[in-house]
Design a protein around this motif. Structure first.
Motif, short mmCIF file in Angstrom:
data_model
loop_
_atom_site.label_atom_id
_atom_site.label_comp_id
_atom_site.label_asym_id
_atom_site.label_seq_id
_atom_site.Cartn_x
_atom_site.Cartn_y
_atom_site.Cartn_z
N ALA A 186 -6.94 -4.61 -6.37
CA ALA A 186 -7.25 -3.53 -7.32
C ALA A 186 -6.11 -3.27 -8.30
CB ALA A 186 -7.58 -2.25 -6.55
N ASP A 187 -4.88 -3.20 -7.81
CA ASP A 187 -3.77 -2.84 -8.71
C ASP A 187 -2.71 -3.94 -8.84
OD1 ASP A 187 -2.39 -2.72 -6.32
OD2 ASP A 187 -2.13 -0.54 -6.33
N GLY A 188 -2.86 -5.05 -8.11
CA GLY A 188 -1.91 -6.14 -8.22
C GLY A 188 -0.59 -5.90 -7.52
N GLN A 189 -0.47 -4.79 -6.79
CA GLN A 189 0.78 -4.47 -6.12
C GLN A 189 0.77 -5.00 -4.68
OE1 GLN A 189 3.48 -3.13 -7.53
NE2 GLN A 189 2.38 -3.06 -9.48
N VAL A 190 1.96 -5.26 -4.16
CA VAL A 190 2.08 -5.80 -2.80
C VAL A 190 1.99 -4.65 -1.80
CG1 VAL A 190 3.62 -6.99 -1.19
CG2 VAL A 190 3.44 -7.77 -3.56
N LYS A 191 1.17 -4.86 -0.79
CA LYS A 191 1.01 -3.90 0.30
C LYS A 191 1.35 -4.58 1.62
CE LYS A 191 -1.20 -0.68 -2.30
NZ LYS A 191 -1.39 -1.34 -3.60
N GLY A 192 1.69 -3.78 2.61
CA GLY A 192 2.01 -4.32 3.93
C GLY A 192 1.01 -3.84 4.97
N PHE A 193 0.70 -4.72 5.94
CA PHE A 193 -0.30 -4.40 6.95
C PHE A 193 0.19 -4.83 8.33
CE2 PHE A 193 -2.37 -5.07 2.93
CZ PHE A 193 -3.28 -4.04 2.84
N ILE A 194 -0.05 -3.99 9.32
CA ILE A 194 0.22 -4.33 10.72
C ILE A 194 -1.05 -4.99 11.25
CG2 ILE A 194 0.81 -3.46 13.01
CD1 ILE A 194 1.99 -0.96 11.55
N VAL A 195 -1.00 -6.29 11.47
CA VAL A 195 -2.21 -7.04 11.84
C VAL A 195 -2.11 -7.50 13.29
CG1 VAL A 195 -3.69 -9.01 11.32
CG2 VAL A 195 -2.50 -7.80 9.46
N PRO A 196 -2.91 -6.94 14.20
CA PRO A 196 -2.96 -7.49 15.56
C PRO A 196 -3.43 -8.94 15.51
CG PRO A 196 -4.01 -5.33 15.46
CD PRO A 196 -3.77 -5.76 14.04
N THR A 197 -2.75 -9.81 16.23
CA THR A 197 -3.07 -11.23 16.14
C THR A 197 -4.37 -11.60 16.84
OG1 THR A 197 -1.69 -11.67 18.08
CG2 THR A 197 -0.65 -11.88 15.91
N SER A 198 -4.95 -10.64 17.55
CA SER A 198 -6.26 -10.86 18.18
C SER A 198 -7.41 -10.57 17.22
CB SER A 198 -6.41 -9.97 19.41
OG SER A 198 -6.27 -8.59 19.05
N THR A 199 -7.10 -10.14 16.00
CA THR A 199 -8.13 -9.78 15.03
C THR A 199 -8.93 -11.02 14.62
OG1 THR A 199 -6.65 -8.07 14.15
CG2 THR A 199 -8.55 -8.68 12.80
N PRO A 200 -10.27 -10.93 14.62
CA PRO A 200 -11.08 -12.07 14.17
C PRO A 200 -10.68 -12.52 12.77
CG PRO A 200 -12.47 -10.42 15.22
CD PRO A 200 -11.10 -9.80 15.10
N GLY A 201 -10.60 -13.84 12.60
CA GLY A 201 -10.22 -14.41 11.31
C GLY A 201 -8.74 -14.70 11.18
N TYR A 202 -7.94 -14.26 12.16
CA TYR A 202 -6.50 -14.54 12.17
C TYR A 202 -6.26 -15.79 13.00
CZ TYR A 202 -1.47 -13.96 13.06
OH TYR A 202 -0.11 -14.15 13.15
N GLU A 203 -5.62 -16.80 12.42
CA GLU A 203 -5.33 -18.04 13.13
C GLU A 203 -3.90 -18.46 12.86
OE1 GLU A 203 -6.82 -22.73 13.36
OE2 GLU A 203 -7.66 -21.36 11.86
N ALA A 204 -3.17 -18.79 13.93
CA ALA A 204 -1.78 -19.26 13.81
C ALA A 204 -1.66 -20.62 14.46
CB ALA A 204 -0.82 -18.28 14.47
N LYS A 205 -1.11 -21.58 13.74
CA LYS A 205 -0.94 -22.94 14.25
C LYS A 205 0.54 -23.31 14.19
CE LYS A 205 -2.41 -27.73 13.52
NZ LYS A 205 -3.21 -28.65 12.65
N LYS A 206 1.07 -23.73 15.31
CA LYS A 206 2.49 -24.06 15.41
C LYS A 206 2.87 -25.20 14.48
CE LYS A 206 6.02 -25.60 18.73
NZ LYS A 206 6.31 -25.94 20.14
N ILE A 207 4.02 -25.05 13.80
CA ILE A 207 4.58 -26.12 12.98
C ILE A 207 5.38 -27.04 13.89
CG2 ILE A 207 6.18 -26.67 11.11
CD1 ILE A 207 5.47 -23.96 9.87
#
Length: 392
Positions: A186-207
């Motif tokens: 909406a405004d192009g500004q950076v926002k921060g979010f506390i995201v539980p990693t169990s949230t659907p759609g969140y995926e982390a793959k080890k490098i």
């Protein structure tokens, strides 16, 4: 517990600490030597993180010292710097875990969270009950995160929808929450979010396949329509200024970590030089070996003077971006030289984990680059010197 000054603190900067700070530092040092140093080579070789260290770190206050809500006693930024140094002189990966958990994840809540968010999340992170990660860097956005952030946040009803990718996110394969920085559509500004990693759609793959900080579990994160309630938006994060404020306080601590990494390599090289015999006598008695060790100590001592002063300025409310940037740029460059000299002093054995120097030598490369490359930190200082920005 009695406090023994480090021989590598050649100008006795530890004398600036209070008796209570020295006592806490001695406890941390004792635990590191007893429970961490004996295991880190094996974990480093397997590229695994020893998760059993989290609770002792919390119990020792390492995750608590910086925050009013959890600090076990009044302490200085210089003390907290020496804590980072102690961690890094045993293992840079354990130090990096603390930097992510404490400086970046908890620091984001402390800098940009509401009072309610601070009360809820800081104690959980400080106790180790919740493991955190910090999601800023992206596959196509590293040094230009202020302008080039591509992860988006869209307000939808009473929450937000996040989409995008993050890369090099420490702790992210096993964290409970990740602080995700995203650009508001909406405004192009950076926002921060506390995201539980169990949230659907969140995926982390080890490098995989890293040659540096192998114990740190870095991940590529993919966010696909991740829904986060408004209550998990960091309420005081309205632009990249808040993100930068978090990085400002952690950048100086990375400089301390660099000094600790250099000390770890230097101390290992000194031990080796005293024990290794060639031509009928310890190599420590050879002029060329002494030259290498003295150059290491010179870099360490110069860097210590810089990071101590930067931390004093933080306590006094005088530290600016360019101060922490210069400390990070200089200390990591000096570290890179020192670990190379320490490796050289150990000859071929310097690349074997058994003698520890090789681990510090490899880990130094990551510290040299993260929390702002030398070049980017140089440009921050250059802007302060000249009044001219030269980033692009």
């Amino acid at each position: 517990m009695s406090f023994e000054p480090l021989a590598s603190d050649f100008y006795s900067y530890e004398s600036l600490l209070t008796p209570r700070e020295k006592e806490a530092l001695a406890e941390i040092r004792s635990w590191l030597e007893r429970d961490v140093r004996p295991i880190v080579n094996a974990y480093w070789e397997r590229a695994e993180f020893p998760t059993q260290v989290v609770k002792p770190l919390a119990d020792l206050g390492v995750l608590s010292f910086a925050w009013d809500e959890t600090a076990p006693f009044e302490n200085s930024a210089v003390f907290r710097g020496f804590v980072a140094l102690e961690l890094a002189r045993v293992d840079a990966s354990v130090c990096t875990f603390v930097g992510v958990q404490n400086g970046l994840a908890t620091g984001s809540v402390a800098v940009a969270g509401s009072e309610e968010q601070r009360r809820e999340w800081i104690p959980k992170l400080a106790s180790g009950e919740v493991v955190g990660a910090f999601g800023l860097t992206e596959p196509l956005s590293g040094s230009d995160s202020a302008r080039g952030l591509r992860t988006t946040a869209r307000r939808e009803g009473d929450g937000w929808v996040l989409n995008g990718q993050k890369r090099w996110i420490g702790n992210a394969t096993w964290s409970d929450i990740t602080i995700i920085w995203a650009k508001d559509e909406a405004d192009g500004q950076v926002k921060g979010f506390i995201v539980p990693t169990s949230t659907p759609g969140y995926e982390a793959k080890k490098i995989e396949g890293k040659i540096s900080l192998r114990m740190v579990q870095n991940a590529d994160i993919t966010l696909t329509d991740v829904r986060v309630p408004e209550s998990l938006r960091l309420q005081n994060a309205t632009s990249f200024r808040e993100t930068a404020a978090v990085l400002r306080q952690t950048r100086a601590e990375v400089a301390w970590s660099a000094v600790g990494t250099a000390i770890g390599a230097y101390e290992a090289a000194v031990r080796y030089a005293k024990e290794r015999d060639q031509f009928g006598k310890p190599i420590a008695s050879h002029q060329l070996i002494q030259d290498l060790l003295v150059k290491c100590l010179g870099n360490i001592t110069a860097s210590l003077g810089m990071v101590v002063r930067v931390s004093q300025m933080l306590d006094a409310g005088l530290q600016r971006d360019e101060h922490s940037a210069l400390a990070k740029a200089y200390a990591t460059s000096a570290m890179r030289e020192a670990v190379a000299w320490a490796r050289e002093a150990c000859g071929g054995n310097g690349i074997v984990l058994e003698y520890e120097v090789g681990r510090f030598f490899a880990d130094a490369e990551a510290l040299y680059s993260y929390e702002g490359t030398r070049e980017m930190n140089t440009l921050i200082v250059g802007r302060a010197i000249t009044g001219q920005a030269a980033f692009v």
